[in-house]
Design an enzyme around this catalytic site. Sequence first.
Site: not given
Length: 756
Positions: A16, A432, A562, A600, A666, A695
């Site tokens: 990285r 949430i 994911w 979720d 959202e 956000h």
Amino acid sequence: MVLATNLGYPRIGARRELKKATESYWKGDLSEAELVNAASEIRKANWSTQKEAGLDMIPVGDFSFYDQVLDMTALVGAIPSRYNFQGDLVDLPTYFAMARGNDTVTAMEMTKWFDTNYHYIVPEFEAGTDFKISSSKIFDETREALDMGIPARPVLVGPVTYLSMGKTKDESDALALLPKLLPVYKEILSRLKTMGIEWVQIDEPILAMDINDAQKSALKTSCDALAGCGVKICLATYFCGLRDNEALALSLPFDALHIDLKRAPEQLDSVVQNFPAGKILSLGLIDGRNIWRANLRDALAKAQIASDKLGADRVWIAPSCSMIHSPNDLDLEVRMDEQLKSWMAYSKQKLSEIVSLRDGLANGESSIQDIFAASDAVVKDRATSPRIHNDAVKCRMSRLDASMFRRSSEFSKRREKQHAALGLPTFPTTSIGSFPQTKEIREARASYKRGDLDLQSYQQAMRDEITRVVRFQEDLDIDVLVHGEPERNDMVEYFGEQLQGYTFSQNGWVQSYGSRYVKPPIIFGDVSRPTPMTVEWSAYAQSLTQRPMKGMLTGPITMLFWSFVRDDQPRSETCKQISLAIRDEVHDLEEAGIKVIQIDEPAIREGLPLRRADWKNYLGWAVDSFRLSASCVHDETQIHTHMCYSEFNDIIDSIADLDADAISIETSRSQMELLEAFVSFDYPNEIGPGVYDIHSPRIPTQDEMIILLEKAALVLDPSQIWVNPDCGLKTRGWKEVEPALRHMVDAAKIMRKRVG
Ligand code: GLN
Ligand code: ZN
């Protein structure tokens, strides 16, 4: 001779390095010269690795400080006017301003690159946009590679994909800019030719997507124009098969065509059959997007089909797509279980696979017998390993019946019972799931993981935090409480770590955007849940209060998308296995006295296939998976789901099909625009349209939230409406969250009075 080639190599550095260098540069701790130098070291290391592996053609220009589409924007000089770009060549500060914004100017928009988790910077056009070469990066890097003796193949995003991925500000058609753009591409190709370049890779992935007639004719115009520049063109498609665009693709004047045989192996026969004389076919046989070792024998058989028809000198071996979607080097995984590791290949290992296939095709399998034997052994090991194949899971999967996919009563009946059981006011308030993850919480988790904190002290720290947030929510008078998720590092990792069939890497990083990299969990085998995962925390939280405590789970579709997913069975199958594990947890939460359970699913939309024709099948198994995870509860138990960043218009019927009792979405940024889909569809169940943009650090006022709720109440039945933020609060600070939620509860109370 058959050649070993590559389409792109991870640019982030094996350790990285790019992240460290760019972030230090942004902070002012590293000079521009030092950053440029760090980048050049990464490129050199990548090229050497590929050359040493034995590749015959190596991509150049696949390196990027931020994103390859932004690099194209700089190269062709499509710099939006707000960056005030005047010079001849875009400098690094301007480049990063476009990527990230700065004190005086906003960033360009960012969005997902096809169906990957890689995000590109969206080009911005206007009818008047002019193009001229405004970056020397591709030429500098080509020079650098040639000086090192690298068999360089520069890579460019093709003109039609580039324009199609952009946005016009003035409603004009981006494709209309093609006549102005093509001369710049031609100039780039001519310059590369004078540098001694023979081949250029032009990425036109949209050739494998649903495209309209204008795009088709643009592809024709563009390829015709680029064909005359004196360099040979490798036209690259990936992520999908050519399908209905095959005839078009094969009629284009390329010198080589690359097809993705991992995503679309079925296209091989037809493409080979119809392939134009004298041209080269690049076979994307090695998965550029996953971490599994290839089945070399199977891949070689495919290559042989092409070679038999076209001749070996007209076949190239390649990864399915650029390897930027794979991690770097498996050798750096020093702590990984040896058997699991033996099943995997990261980018560096994939290079060897490409070379082995080349050699196997050129000289016969017997020339590299050992390598094929090792590949066969892995295939066999994975087919039979008890670590992958769990009889109990397979048995359960074979016994799924229709009743497991539906609740026992329909929504209207459940609703009555739930209202009686929960006794909530109208406009009930909730959040949430997560509350701010403070330094102390993260530190407690980290020291527990390191072994510096014993289990008991760790649990106490988490319980203290849960107690704090329960009291806080009671004090605010929130109706349905959450425990705050302090024990979770990440919503997928937390569950993956407790499920069988999942593993984690130390170094499996892939770029998500800019300097943000992710390390997805790896699903290697049948998934099951050995013991409850969240019940203790939720039950403890519930024991502290009379109000309903919401259990909080990540849904099967999100768990799947994911992660790196096993490639030895359909994804739908893996997803349903995850559903069963979640279902067990849902059942145990209910047993433990939890009356509201949220599952979720923020990833449901991003799982949509690239081709419209494939949506129905996907949405079918995605909806089934969610329902399988949620349908085991009594009527009285209320199932919530949550989705953020979603647009719903085109999938609203599937969202309704999930049959969650309540959904939170959202909506605050779009001023409730997102609700339109729910209204025109007449969404039957309950909805919590987000009223707090999490956000942003901004604290919304009570009046702003009332305005949003009034809007919602105009179009929905007020008895459907929940009041909640857009998403979890873990990235926010308490200083903002406290007043914002206070305003939210006050707003809900006022709505109760006004609307009743
Ligand atoms: N329950 C999760 C949280 O509150 C949801 C996160 C998400 O939707 N991305 O953090
Ligand atoms: Zn969310």
